[in-house]
Design a protein around this motif. Structure first.
Motif, PDB file in Angstrom:
ATOM      1  N   LYS A   1       0.880  -1.203  -0.135  1.00 18.56           N
ATOM      2  CA  LYS A   1       0.012  -0.010  -0.283  1.00 18.56           C
ATOM      3  C   LYS A   1       0.895   1.356   0.001  1.00 18.56           C
ATOM      4  O   LYS A   1       0.259   2.380  -0.491  1.00 18.56           O
ATOM      5  CB  LYS A   1      -1.159  -0.066   1.288  1.00 18.56           C
ATOM      6  CG  LYS A   1      -0.389   0.062   2.567  1.00 18.56           C
ATOM      7  CD  LYS A   1      -1.336   0.187   3.552  1.00 18.56           C
ATOM      8  CE  LYS A   1      -0.723   0.150   5.196  1.00 18.56           C
ATOM      9  NZ  LYS A   1       0.175  -0.741   5.662  1.00 18.56           N
ATOM     10  N   THR A   2       2.121   1.211   0.575  1.00 11.61           N
ATOM     11  CA  THR A   2       2.931   2.395   0.534  1.00 11.61           C
ATOM     12  C   THR A   2       3.848   2.447  -0.277  1.00 11.61           C
ATOM     13  O   THR A   2       4.205   3.703  -0.756  1.00 11.61           O
ATOM     14  CB  THR A   2       3.748   2.114   2.042  1.00 11.61           C
ATOM     15  OG1 THR A   2       4.613   1.175   1.933  1.00 11.61           O
ATOM     16  CG2 THR A   2       2.951   2.095   3.129  1.00 11.61           C
ATOM     17  N   ILE A   3       4.405   1.422  -1.311  1.00  8.40           N
ATOM     18  CA  ILE A   3       5.085   1.509  -2.216  1.00  8.40           C
ATOM     19  C   ILE A   3       4.757   1.052  -3.568  1.00  8.40           C
ATOM     20  O   ILE A   3       4.766   1.804  -4.595  1.00  8.40           O
ATOM     21  CB  ILE A   3       6.408   1.060  -1.631  1.00  8.40           C
ATOM     22  CG1 ILE A   3       7.032   1.678  -0.706  1.00  8.40           C
ATOM     23  CG2 ILE A   3       7.356   0.899  -3.210  1.00  8.40           C
ATOM     24  CD1 ILE A   3       8.444   1.058  -0.252  1.00  8.40           C
ATOM     25  N   VAL A   4       4.595  -0.090  -3.675  1.00  5.72           N
ATOM     26  CA  VAL A   4       4.076  -0.843  -4.733  1.00  5.72           C
ATOM     27  C   VAL A   4       2.841  -0.036  -5.482  1.00  5.72           C
ATOM     28  O   VAL A   4       2.805   0.003  -6.707  1.00  5.72           O
ATOM     29  CB  VAL A   4       3.458  -2.328  -4.664  1.00  5.72           C
ATOM     30  CG1 VAL A   4       3.132  -3.026  -5.914  1.00  5.72           C
ATOM     31  CG2 VAL A   4       5.075  -3.061  -4.130  1.00  5.72           C
TER      32      VAL A   4
ATOM     33  N   TRP B   1      10.066  -6.144 -11.463  1.00  4.79           N
ATOM     34  CA  TRP B   1      11.589  -5.576 -10.995  1.00  4.79           C
ATOM     35  C   TRP B   1      11.280  -4.652  -9.761  1.00  4.79           C
ATOM     36  O   TRP B   1      12.009  -4.817  -9.076  1.00  4.79           O
ATOM     37  CB  TRP B   1      11.879  -4.546 -12.126  1.00  4.79           C
ATOM     38  CG  TRP B   1      12.956  -3.887 -11.995  1.00  4.79           C
ATOM     39  CD1 TRP B   1      14.346  -4.106 -12.052  1.00  4.79           C
ATOM     40  CD2 TRP B   1      13.242  -2.507 -11.369  1.00  4.79           C
ATOM     41  NE1 TRP B   1      15.160  -3.138 -11.853  1.00  4.79           N
ATOM     42  CE2 TRP B   1      14.450  -2.352 -11.238  1.00  4.79           C
ATOM     43  CE3 TRP B   1      12.179  -1.438 -10.751  1.00  4.79           C
ATOM     44  CZ2 TRP B   1      14.870  -0.994 -10.834  1.00  4.79           C
ATOM     45  CZ3 TRP B   1      12.815  -0.392 -10.107  1.00  4.79           C
ATOM     46  CH2 TRP B   1      14.036  -0.021 -10.225  1.00  4.79           C
ATOM     47  N   LEU B   2      10.242  -4.218  -9.535  1.00  5.89           N
ATOM     48  CA  LEU B   2       9.690  -3.430  -8.466  1.00  5.89           C
ATOM     49  C   LEU B   2       9.924  -4.049  -7.184  1.00  5.89           C
ATOM     50  O   LEU B   2      10.381  -3.800  -6.031  1.00  5.89           O
ATOM     51  CB  LEU B   2       8.572  -2.482  -8.642  1.00  5.89           C
ATOM     52  CG  LEU B   2       7.994  -1.713  -7.151  1.00  5.89           C
ATOM     53  CD1 LEU B   2       8.925  -0.690  -6.972  1.00  5.89           C
ATOM     54  CD2 LEU B   2       6.703  -1.125  -7.759  1.00  5.89           C
TER      55      LEU B   2
ATOM     56  N   TYR C   1      12.719   5.653  -3.438  1.00  4.33           N
ATOM     57  CA  TYR C   1      11.384   6.061  -3.791  1.00  4.33           C
ATOM     58  C   TYR C   1      11.711   6.571  -5.239  1.00  4.33           C
ATOM     59  O   TYR C   1      10.820   5.908  -6.255  1.00  4.33           O
ATOM     60  CB  TYR C   1      10.567   7.017  -3.108  1.00  4.33           C
ATOM     61  CG  TYR C   1       9.177   6.659  -3.051  1.00  4.33           C
ATOM     62  CD1 TYR C   1       8.210   6.981  -4.282  1.00  4.33           C
ATOM     63  CD2 TYR C   1       8.658   6.040  -1.843  1.00  4.33           C
ATOM     64  CE1 TYR C   1       6.999   6.530  -4.118  1.00  4.33           C
ATOM     65  CE2 TYR C   1       7.123   5.704  -1.739  1.00  4.33           C
ATOM     66  CZ  TYR C   1       6.261   6.099  -2.888  1.00  4.33           C
ATOM     67  OH  TYR C   1       5.115   5.552  -2.803  1.00  4.33           O
ATOM     68  N   VAL C   2      12.346   7.411  -5.669  1.00  5.37           N
ATOM     69  CA  VAL C   2      12.766   7.944  -6.858  1.00  5.37           C
ATOM     70  C   VAL C   2      13.483   6.789  -7.463  1.00  5.37           C
ATOM     71  O   VAL C   2      12.899   6.447  -8.987  1.00  5.37           O
ATOM     72  CB  VAL C   2      13.710   9.182  -6.973  1.00  5.37           C
ATOM     73  CG1 VAL C   2      14.153   9.363  -8.245  1.00  5.37           C
ATOM     74  CG2 VAL C   2      13.133  10.387  -6.000  1.00  5.37           C
ATOM     75  N   CYS C   3      14.183   5.933  -7.453  1.00  6.36           N
ATOM     76  CA  CYS C   3      14.746   4.907  -7.974  1.00  6.36           C
ATOM     77  C   CYS C   3      13.615   3.737  -8.458  1.00  6.36           C
ATOM     78  O   CYS C   3      13.602   3.450  -9.426  1.00  6.36           O
ATOM     79  CB  CYS C   3      15.798   3.792  -6.793  1.00  6.36           C
ATOM     80  SG  CYS C   3      17.526   4.747  -6.909  1.00  6.36           S
ATOM     81  N   PHE C   4      12.808   3.595  -7.304  1.00  8.75           N
ATOM     82  CA  PHE C   4      11.497   2.647  -7.892  1.00  8.75           C
ATOM     83  C   PHE C   4      10.893   3.312  -8.851  1.00  8.75           C
ATOM     84  O   PHE C   4      10.526   2.484  -9.932  1.00  8.75           O
ATOM     85  CB  PHE C   4      10.513   2.455  -6.455  1.00  8.75           C
ATOM     86  CG  PHE C   4      11.257   1.858  -5.284  1.00  8.75           C
ATOM     87  CD1 PHE C   4      12.228   0.613  -5.506  1.00  8.75           C
ATOM     88  CD2 PHE C   4      10.966   1.880  -3.967  1.00  8.75           C
ATOM     89  CE1 PHE C   4      12.565  -0.092  -4.498  1.00  8.75           C
ATOM     90  CE2 PHE C   4      11.438   1.264  -2.832  1.00  8.75           C
ATOM     91  CZ  PHE C   4      12.267   0.327  -3.128  1.00  8.75           C
TER      92      PHE C   4
ATOM     93  N   TYR D   1      -3.013   8.577   4.700  1.00  9.58           N
ATOM     94  CA  TYR D   1      -1.902   9.241   4.079  1.00  9.58           C
ATOM     95  C   TYR D   1      -1.503   8.693   2.972  1.00  9.58           C
ATOM     96  O   TYR D   1      -1.270   9.122   1.837  1.00  9.58           O
ATOM     97  CB  TYR D   1      -0.579   9.323   4.858  1.00  9.58           C
ATOM     98  CG  TYR D   1       0.485   9.565   4.282  1.00  9.58           C
ATOM     99  CD1 TYR D   1       0.826  10.869   3.699  1.00  9.58           C
ATOM    100  CD2 TYR D   1       1.458   8.701   4.269  1.00  9.58           C
ATOM    101  CE1 TYR D   1       2.208  11.294   3.420  1.00  9.58           C
ATOM    102  CE2 TYR D   1       2.767   8.938   3.399  1.00  9.58           C
ATOM    103  CZ  TYR D   1       2.941  10.353   2.858  1.00  9.58           C
ATOM    104  OH  TYR D   1       3.932  10.446   2.376  1.00  9.58           O
ATOM    105  N   ASN D   2      -1.625   7.207   2.655  1.00  6.03           N
ATOM    106  CA  ASN D   2      -1.188   6.430   1.532  1.00  6.03           C
ATOM    107  C   ASN D   2      -2.375   6.748   0.499  1.00  6.03           C
ATOM    108  O   ASN D   2      -1.917   6.747  -0.691  1.00  6.03           O
ATOM    109  CB  ASN D   2      -1.059   5.277   1.980  1.00  6.03           C
ATOM    110  CG  ASN D   2       0.160   4.685   2.478  1.00  6.03           C
ATOM    111  OD1 ASN D   2       1.261   4.873   2.073  1.00  6.03           O
ATOM    112  ND2 ASN D   2       0.177   4.188   3.849  1.00  6.03           N
ATOM    113  N   VAL D   3      -3.576   6.900   0.943  1.00 10.61           N
ATOM    114  CA  VAL D   3      -4.552   7.105  -0.213  1.00 10.61           C
ATOM    115  C   VAL D   3      -4.281   8.748  -0.620  1.00 10.61           C
ATOM    116  O   VAL D   3      -4.321   8.728  -2.028  1.00 10.61           O
ATOM    117  CB  VAL D   3      -5.901   7.373   0.567  1.00 10.61           C
ATOM    118  CG1 VAL D   3      -7.229   7.767  -0.749  1.00 10.61           C
ATOM    119  CG2 VAL D   3      -6.316   5.882   1.074  1.00 10.61           C
TER     120      VAL D   3
END
Length: 291
Positions: A28-31, A56-57, A151-154, A270-272
């Protein structure tokens, strides 16, 4: 032979579940936000490219989480006892060996796409080493900067793979910079729910260093960031009101609701909001295509 097959299947499922548990809390926070970002900015959306990008992610995230959690087993025993090491599914020693194996695998998989994807994976590995092995993740500013870098790399790598390009266009680069600034200014929201574990582990997160100041800062930064993003991406009146209202609501909730259960809900909200922030460049894309 049937018994061997059953044992093999059970062992495989066990290892798959362990891998899932390493990354479960970051979907929920990254993918979801990262894949939303990549999908908005990519001109193509064929299933194969989407699968390769998502794979990859997840592999990069898996590598980073195995490394990070191998240094935070004591903290996870308090905050997230279901994770592989606190629950006894894998030892710290084996997790650290797995981490280096994953590093090699991630670099090899990245090399199948482009030199920029490979370099992005290599940079992420360096960030993981600095965060975990060199201990910079224990400093509030260092942690924030490293989170932004990761995060920017992802986002960069996932977008390159999904788009099938070797570099990003101007709108994508602008969106990437905006995303980095948003993460830099707001990612500390995740630290409120982990306050007890972080303090027990001796970490110096923003909520620990400035318990009251971090709440006031969040109360101010989320509405302000929402307002700036709405203006920058030229949202319409209704969308702007909805997005800014969401930022204001989450900011006020973070300031007013301060128990652990409340902080968990605030972080979900916040994630939303973060997902919405990653959708904003779609407005520019839509107008570009309409011309």
């Amino acid at each position: 032979m049937p018994g061997f097959a059953v044992t093999t299947v059970r062992s495989t499922l066990h290892h798959c579940e362990t891998a899932w548990l390493f990354t479960k809390s970051d979907f929920k926070t990254i993918v979801l936000p990262v894949m939303t970002f990549a999908s908005v900015l990519s001109p193509r959306h064929d299933p194969l490219a989407l699968s390769c990008s998502l794979c990859w992610l997840w592999l990069q995230l898996f590598q980073g989480n195995v490394s990070n959690q191998s240094y935070a087993a004591g903290e996870d025993a308090l905050n997230k006892p279901w994770r592989p090491m606190p629950s006894g599914r894998i030892s710290v020693k084996n997790a650290r060996a797995l981490r280096w194996a994953l590093m090699v695998f991630c670099l090899g998989y990245s090399s199948l796409f482009s030199i920029n994807v490979l370099m992005t994976s290599a940079l992420f590995t360096v960030l993981v080493i600095v965060h975990d092995d060199l201990g910079l993740g224990g400093h509030p500013i260092g942690k924030s900067l490293l989170n932004v870098g990761a995060y920017v790399c992802f986002e960069y790598g996932s977008t390159l793979i999904l788009s099938g390009r070797s570099s990003l266009d101007r709108t994508s680069v602008t969106a990437l910079l905006c995303s980095g600034l948003v993460i830099l200014g707001t990612i500390h929201v995740q630290d409120f729910e982990d306050f007890s574990g972080d303090r027990a582990a001796g970490r110096r997160t923003l909520p620990i260093v400035a318990p009251e100041g971090s709440r006031i800062y969040t109360l101010c930064v989320l509405p302000l960031t929402s307002l700036v993003l709405a203006y920058f991406w030229s949202l319409g009146y209704l969308c702007s009101v909805l997005f800014v209202s969401m930022g204001c609501g989450i900011g006020f909730r973070c300031f007013l609701v301060r128990d652990e259960a409340g902080d968990k809900i605030t972080y979900r909200l916040y994630n939303v909001w973060l997902m919405g922030a990653h959708l904003l460049p779609a407005h520019t894309r839509f107008h570009a295509f309409s011309w």
